[in-house]
Every structure is written in C-alpha cells, then in structure tokens.
Design a protein around this motif. Structure first.
Motif, PDB file in Angstrom:
ATOM      1  N   ILE A 269     -11.288 -13.306   0.587  1.00 33.34           N
ATOM      2  CA  ILE A 269     -10.556 -12.286  -0.072  1.00 33.34           C
ATOM      3  C   ILE A 269      -9.238 -12.496   0.015  1.00 33.34           C
ATOM      4  O   ILE A 269      -8.493 -12.458   1.135  1.00 33.34           O
ATOM      5  CB  ILE A 269     -10.980 -10.843   0.434  1.00 33.34           C
ATOM      6  N   ASP A 270      -8.449 -12.850  -1.049  1.00 28.79           N
ATOM      7  CA  ASP A 270      -6.842 -12.814  -0.848  1.00 28.79           C
ATOM      8  C   ASP A 270      -6.323 -11.697  -0.826  1.00 28.79           C
ATOM      9  O   ASP A 270      -5.513 -11.182  -2.059  1.00 28.79           O
ATOM     10  CB  ASP A 270      -6.461 -13.745  -2.234  1.00 28.79           C
ATOM     11  N   PHE A 271      -6.151 -11.078   0.200  1.00 28.64           N
ATOM     12  CA  PHE A 271      -5.620  -9.726   0.397  1.00 28.64           C
ATOM     13  C   PHE A 271      -3.924  -9.877   0.028  1.00 28.64           C
ATOM     14  O   PHE A 271      -3.428 -11.015   0.615  1.00 28.64           O
ATOM     15  CB  PHE A 271      -5.773  -9.179   1.684  1.00 28.64           C
ATOM     16  N   ARG A 272      -3.410  -9.074  -0.699  1.00 26.59           N
ATOM     17  CA  ARG A 272      -2.096  -9.103  -0.902  1.00 26.59           C
ATOM     18  C   ARG A 272      -1.054  -8.626   0.063  1.00 26.59           C
ATOM     19  O   ARG A 272      -1.422  -7.391   0.557  1.00 26.59           O
ATOM     20  CB  ARG A 272      -1.732  -8.624  -2.268  1.00 26.59           C
ATOM     21  N   LYS A 273      -0.202  -9.117   0.672  1.00 27.87           N
ATOM     22  CA  LYS A 273       0.887  -8.574   1.665  1.00 27.87           C
ATOM     23  C   LYS A 273       1.733  -7.809   0.924  1.00 27.87           C
ATOM     24  O   LYS A 273       2.735  -8.507   0.179  1.00 27.87           O
ATOM     25  CB  LYS A 273       1.176  -9.498   2.566  1.00 27.87           C
ATOM     26  N   LEU A 274       2.121  -6.511   0.606  1.00 27.82           N
ATOM     27  CA  LEU A 274       2.830  -5.881  -0.368  1.00 27.82           C
ATOM     28  C   LEU A 274       3.998  -4.872   0.357  1.00 27.82           C
ATOM     29  O   LEU A 274       3.523  -4.257   1.056  1.00 27.82           O
ATOM     30  CB  LEU A 274       2.126  -5.104  -1.373  1.00 27.82           C
ATOM     31  N   THR A 275       4.924  -4.729  -0.374  1.00 30.77           N
ATOM     32  CA  THR A 275       6.154  -3.962  -0.131  1.00 30.77           C
ATOM     33  C   THR A 275       6.039  -2.889  -1.055  1.00 30.77           C
ATOM     34  O   THR A 275       6.320  -3.039  -2.205  1.00 30.77           O
ATOM     35  CB  THR A 275       7.422  -4.761   0.125  1.00 30.77           C
ATOM     36  N   ASN A 276       6.092  -1.795  -0.514  1.00 30.03           N
ATOM     37  CA  ASN A 276       6.645  -0.563  -1.622  1.00 30.03           C
ATOM     38  C   ASN A 276       8.150  -0.737  -1.664  1.00 30.03           C
ATOM     39  O   ASN A 276       8.839  -0.380  -0.643  1.00 30.03           O
ATOM     40  CB  ASN A 276       6.200   0.947  -0.800  1.00 30.03           C
ATOM     41  N   ILE A 277       8.340  -0.939  -2.875  1.00 34.58           N
ATOM     42  CA  ILE A 277       9.730  -0.995  -3.463  1.00 34.58           C
ATOM     43  C   ILE A 277      10.677   0.419  -3.034  1.00 34.58           C
ATOM     44  O   ILE A 277      11.792   0.316  -2.587  1.00 34.58           O
ATOM     45  CB  ILE A 277       9.938  -1.659  -4.947  1.00 34.58           C
ATOM     46  N   VAL A 278       9.907   1.535  -3.154  1.00 39.88           N
ATOM     47  CA  VAL A 278      10.908   2.771  -2.850  1.00 39.88           C
ATOM     48  C   VAL A 278      11.124   2.620  -1.511  1.00 39.88           C
ATOM     49  O   VAL A 278      12.180   3.069  -1.019  1.00 39.88           O
ATOM     50  CB  VAL A 278       9.839   3.953  -3.304  1.00 39.88           C
ATOM     51  N   THR A 279      10.168   2.526  -0.733  1.00 41.51           N
ATOM     52  CA  THR A 279      10.254   2.800   0.746  1.00 41.51           C
ATOM     53  C   THR A 279      10.743   1.576   1.614  1.00 41.51           C
ATOM     54  O   THR A 279      11.157   1.550   2.809  1.00 41.51           O
ATOM     55  CB  THR A 279       9.013   3.389   1.582  1.00 41.51           C
ATOM     56  N   GLY A 280      10.557   0.304   1.102  1.00 39.84           N
ATOM     57  CA  GLY A 280      10.694  -0.874   1.646  1.00 39.84           C
ATOM     58  C   GLY A 280       9.579  -1.175   2.732  1.00 39.84           C
ATOM     59  O   GLY A 280       9.795  -2.092   3.591  1.00 39.84           O
ATOM     60  N   GLU A 281       8.699  -0.352   3.144  1.00 39.41           N
ATOM     61  CA  GLU A 281       7.700  -0.623   3.977  1.00 39.41           C
ATOM     62  C   GLU A 281       6.389  -1.275   3.600  1.00 39.41           C
ATOM     63  O   GLU A 281       5.839  -1.230   2.372  1.00 39.41           O
ATOM     64  CB  GLU A 281       7.039   0.872   4.553  1.00 39.41           C
ATOM     65  N   GLU A 282       5.561  -2.059   4.325  1.00 37.47           N
ATOM     66  CA  GLU A 282       4.837  -2.836   3.988  1.00 37.47           C
ATOM     67  C   GLU A 282       3.400  -2.037   3.878  1.00 37.47           C
ATOM     68  O   GLU A 282       3.149  -1.041   4.671  1.00 37.47           O
ATOM     69  CB  GLU A 282       4.240  -3.799   5.056  1.00 37.47           C
ATOM     70  N   MET A 283       2.686  -2.089   2.670  1.00 40.29           N
ATOM     71  CA  MET A 283       1.577  -1.160   2.617  1.00 40.29           C
ATOM     72  C   MET A 283       0.259  -1.599   3.181  1.00 40.29           C
ATOM     73  O   MET A 283      -0.120  -2.697   3.155  1.00 40.29           O
ATOM     74  CB  MET A 283       1.567  -0.897   1.047  1.00 40.29           C
ATOM     75  N   PRO A 284      -0.332  -0.310   4.014  1.00 34.98           N
ATOM     76  CA  PRO A 284      -1.752  -0.840   4.389  1.00 34.98           C
ATOM     77  C   PRO A 284      -2.814  -1.142   3.535  1.00 34.98           C
ATOM     78  O   PRO A 284      -2.966  -0.782   2.355  1.00 34.98           O
ATOM     79  CB  PRO A 284      -2.077   0.325   5.289  1.00 34.98           C
ATOM     80  N   GLN A 285      -3.894  -2.075   4.141  1.00 31.42           N
ATOM     81  CA  GLN A 285      -5.069  -2.104   3.269  1.00 31.42           C
ATOM     82  C   GLN A 285      -5.930  -1.131   3.625  1.00 31.42           C
ATOM     83  O   GLN A 285      -6.336  -0.827   4.772  1.00 31.42           O
ATOM     84  CB  GLN A 285      -5.606  -3.523   3.517  1.00 31.42           C
ATOM     85  N   ARG A 286      -6.597  -0.272   2.864  1.00 28.47           N
ATOM     86  CA  ARG A 286      -7.371   0.797   3.001  1.00 28.47           C
ATOM     87  C   ARG A 286      -8.730   0.854   2.324  1.00 28.47           C
ATOM     88  O   ARG A 286      -8.915   0.170   0.998  1.00 28.47           O
ATOM     89  CB  ARG A 286      -6.602   2.209   2.950  1.00 28.47           C
ATOM     90  N   TYR A 287      -9.736   1.403   2.728  1.00 23.21           N
ATOM     91  CA  TYR A 287     -11.011   1.546   2.218  1.00 23.21           C
ATOM     92  C   TYR A 287     -11.565   2.889   2.194  1.00 23.21           C
ATOM     93  O   TYR A 287     -12.080   3.444   3.283  1.00 23.21           O
ATOM     94  CB  TYR A 287     -12.123   0.705   2.547  1.00 23.21           C
ATOM     95  N   ALA A 288     -11.589   3.443   1.051  1.00 24.44           N
ATOM     96  CA  ALA A 288     -12.422   4.989   1.448  1.00 24.44           C
ATOM     97  C   ALA A 288     -11.848   5.915   2.436  1.00 24.44           C
ATOM     98  O   ALA A 288     -12.369   6.386   3.195  1.00 24.44           O
ATOM     99  CB  ALA A 288     -13.854   4.917   1.207  1.00 24.44           C
ATOM    100  N   GLY A 289     -10.456   5.812   2.414  1.00 27.33           N
ATOM    101  CA  GLY A 289      -9.517   6.599   3.562  1.00 27.33           C
ATOM    102  C   GLY A 289      -9.630   6.131   4.793  1.00 27.33           C
ATOM    103  O   GLY A 289      -9.082   6.863   5.682  1.00 27.33           O
ATOM    104  N   HIS A 290      -9.910   4.889   5.184  1.00 28.83           N
ATOM    105  CA  HIS A 290      -9.917   4.236   6.250  1.00 28.83           C
ATOM    106  C   HIS A 290      -9.028   2.950   6.316  1.00 28.83           C
ATOM    107  O   HIS A 290      -9.235   2.283   5.299  1.00 28.83           O
ATOM    108  CB  HIS A 290     -11.333   4.103   6.994  1.00 28.83           C
TER     109      HIS A 290
END
Length: 347
Positions: A269-290
């Motif tokens: 699975i090619d998970f994407r490492k992403l930055t929230n442009i608004v906050t500058g923070e890396e966004m977590p990978q989540r599934y159904a609230g976890h």
C-alpha cells in the motif's frame, strides 16, 4: 438525523437530502452541494477580496520557473504540460489561496469532515492532459474523501486549453489496479496513468458521456469530486498563457494512499506522507477513528510488505510464544514488528 454512513462524504451520500435539510444552510452552499452531488463539480467565485492582487503576484513570481519559449517551440506540439508543484512551500500567495478559510469551511461542510490542503499545482499554460480521475493518484479509506479546487488566474476560452470534464462521471465505480488486471509490484516499471487511459476511453464511450468545457473568467473556481473524469483540452494558441492554480484537499480521519502504486492484497500500500499546508504538520494515517500502526504503514509502503512465500502463521506463533500469548494476528505482527525484530519464522 444521525449520520449512519459517516464513511461517505455528505455530497455523495444516499442520505444527501436529509444531511442538507438544515434550514441554517445558506442557499449558495446548498447550490454547490447539489451541483457536486449531481454533476461532480461546482463553480463559484473564489472568496478572496484580494484575489486580483494575489493572482498577478503569483504570475510574476513564478514566471521564471517555466520554459515558456521551449514549450511554444516544441512542448506544445508534444502535449507537454508546464507546472510547479507545491509552490506553497516558497510562495506565500500560493499558500494563501490553498488555505483560504472560506474554502476550507465550505469543503468541511460539504464532506462532513475537516478539510485540509496537501498539494498545490501552478500552471502557466493548458495541461493538455488526457482525461482521468484523481482516484488513482490520490485516494483515501474511506474512499472519495478527496477533492480538487481549480481557480483561474486569467480569463480562459477555447484557445488556451480550458478544463474538460464529464458531468456525472463521479458516480461511476472507482477502478484501480485489480480491476484492470495489474499487479504493479510485478510490473517491472513505474506505473503511469497511461495504463488506464484505454479503460477510461471505453468507459466514456460505454456511458455515452459528453464532455463539457470550463470557459472560466478570472477568479472563478471549480470544485471537483475525487472520481470526476476530467482533463485539459488542447491549447490551440500556444502564444497565449492559461494561468491557474489547483489545490488538492484531503479530509480528517482517513488513510491516504496512491492506488496506482498499490497492490493492497499483494502486501503493498503506497501510503502518502502528507503535510497539512495550513498547520505545517504531518497528517496521521487513521482508520475508523483509530491510528494505523506506524510499523504497518512502513512495512506496506515498501517491498518488505510482501509476506514471504514460505510464511506460515501457525509456525510463526509456535516460534514466538509471546506473540501467540498476545493474541496477535501472525501476519500483522510479522509485518509491523517481527520483520524488524528479526523474529524466527518457524521453531
């Protein structure tokens, strides 16, 4: 009403009417929501009083990043696109457009989750790109929690390569590697969207879908759904420019990945490492609230995610009684922990 399908964007939900029945929702939001639900796109005036100033500044600031002369001489005929990706990292005005608070609030209301921008693309000319869906490039689990917002930085007509799209195509199923018979892990080359283009052409023909073209005025924006078939039409006058900015948005509490680079049931699975442009923070990978375990993300994002052919879950548990005592799924434990810990595969 209680939303019994929180994993479906509000604008694509079978309960659309109930979700947008609140009388407090203003008429413009309701219009945009209905257009997205029915057509897969919606047009609006970009909500920024300083847009004119920002648009002209972006064009001046980015001009030297493109080889317009070379494009006009050769690239135009070859269908090549000029773009700068993620100019938000060094251009404050590009970032301002991506982080527009009115757009963020609107998208969050339309999709039922907090929106955040993760990528910008700035174009000085038409993309001339084959029609496609973003769902093979940017997808989520739950699916369809992604959208694009394109804004014209100048007037656009049939001469300088307007956007083309197929209304209603967003409701078609999302087709990825398994549907077109591709195992990219065994492909021997980096996949591109060209592998899908025959299928997309066949879909358009089968559905009898008719294209529409967006002859935008400067300052008009277009929101499109993740699975809308869209592209860039031919630019017939290469001496003209077609300045525009696209911002791609994801939404909270999802897993984010690239289907074109993934073989989900083959261990990659090619998970994407992403930055929230608004906050500058890396966004977590989540599934159904976890939160998805980082070890699993790392393992599935590389070739190491493939289980060895000789892997036997029963033998792995016998060789690692602490794993068995913890009631772990043996394959999950091996991918997230055992491989890095160099655990024995058998007694």
């Amino acid at each position: 009403m209680k939303n019994v399908l929180p994993g479906v964007p509000h604008v694509e939900s079978p309960f659309f009417k109930q979700l947008f029945s609140d009388p407090a929702i203003d008429d413009e939001t309701r219009r945009i929501a209905l257009d997205l639900a029915v057509k897969g796109y919606a047009v609006l005036d970009f909500p920024d009083a300083a847009f004119e100033t920002k648009a002209e500044a972006i064009k001046a600031d980015l001009l030297d990043h493109y080889d317009l002369e070379g494009w006009r001489a050769e690239g135009h005929r070859q269908g090549i696109s000029l773009r700068v990706q993620d100019a938000w990292q060094f251009n404050e005005r590009v970032r301002d457009i991506a982080c527009n608070p009115h757009i963020l609030a609107l998208l969050s209301r339309l999709y039922g989750r907090q929106a955040w921008p993760f990528q910008t693309l700035n174009f000085p000319v038409g993309t001339q790109q084959h029609f496609h869906t973003d769902s093979i490039h940017f997808s989520s689990s739950p699916e369809r929690f992604m959208c694009g917002v394109w804004v014209a930085l100048e007037d656009i007509n049939e001469e300088n390569g307007p956007l083309v799209y197929f209304p209603g195509s967003h409701r078609w199923p999302i087709y990825t590697n398994e549907h077109v018979g591709l195992c990219v892990s065994q492909l021997g080359q980096t996949p591109t969207q060209a592998l899908y283009e025959e299928m997309w052409r066949a879909l358009v023909e089968s559905h009898g879908a008719q294209p529409e073209y967006f002859h935008a005025k400067k300052g008009q924006a277009l929101i499109w759904a993740a699975n809308l078939m869209h592209g860039g039409s031919r630019q017939t006058d290469p001496m003209r420019t077609r300045w525009s900015q696209v911002t791609h948005y994801y939404f909270d509490d999802c897993a984010y990945y690239t289907p074109m680079m993934s073989d989900t049931f083959y261990g990659k699975i090619d998970f994407r490492k992403l930055t929230n442009i608004v906050t500058g923070e890396e966004m977590p990978q989540r599934y159904a609230g976890h939160a998805i375990p980082k070890g699993f993300v790392e393992a599935c994002s590389t070739d190491a995610g493939h289980l060895l052919d000789e892997f036997d879950g029963k033998l792995y548990l016998e060789a690692n009684p602490d794993v068995a005592a913890g009631n772990w799924n043996p394959a999950e434990h091996y991918l997230t922990h055992g491989r890095k810990e160099k655990r024995k595969l058998r007694p």
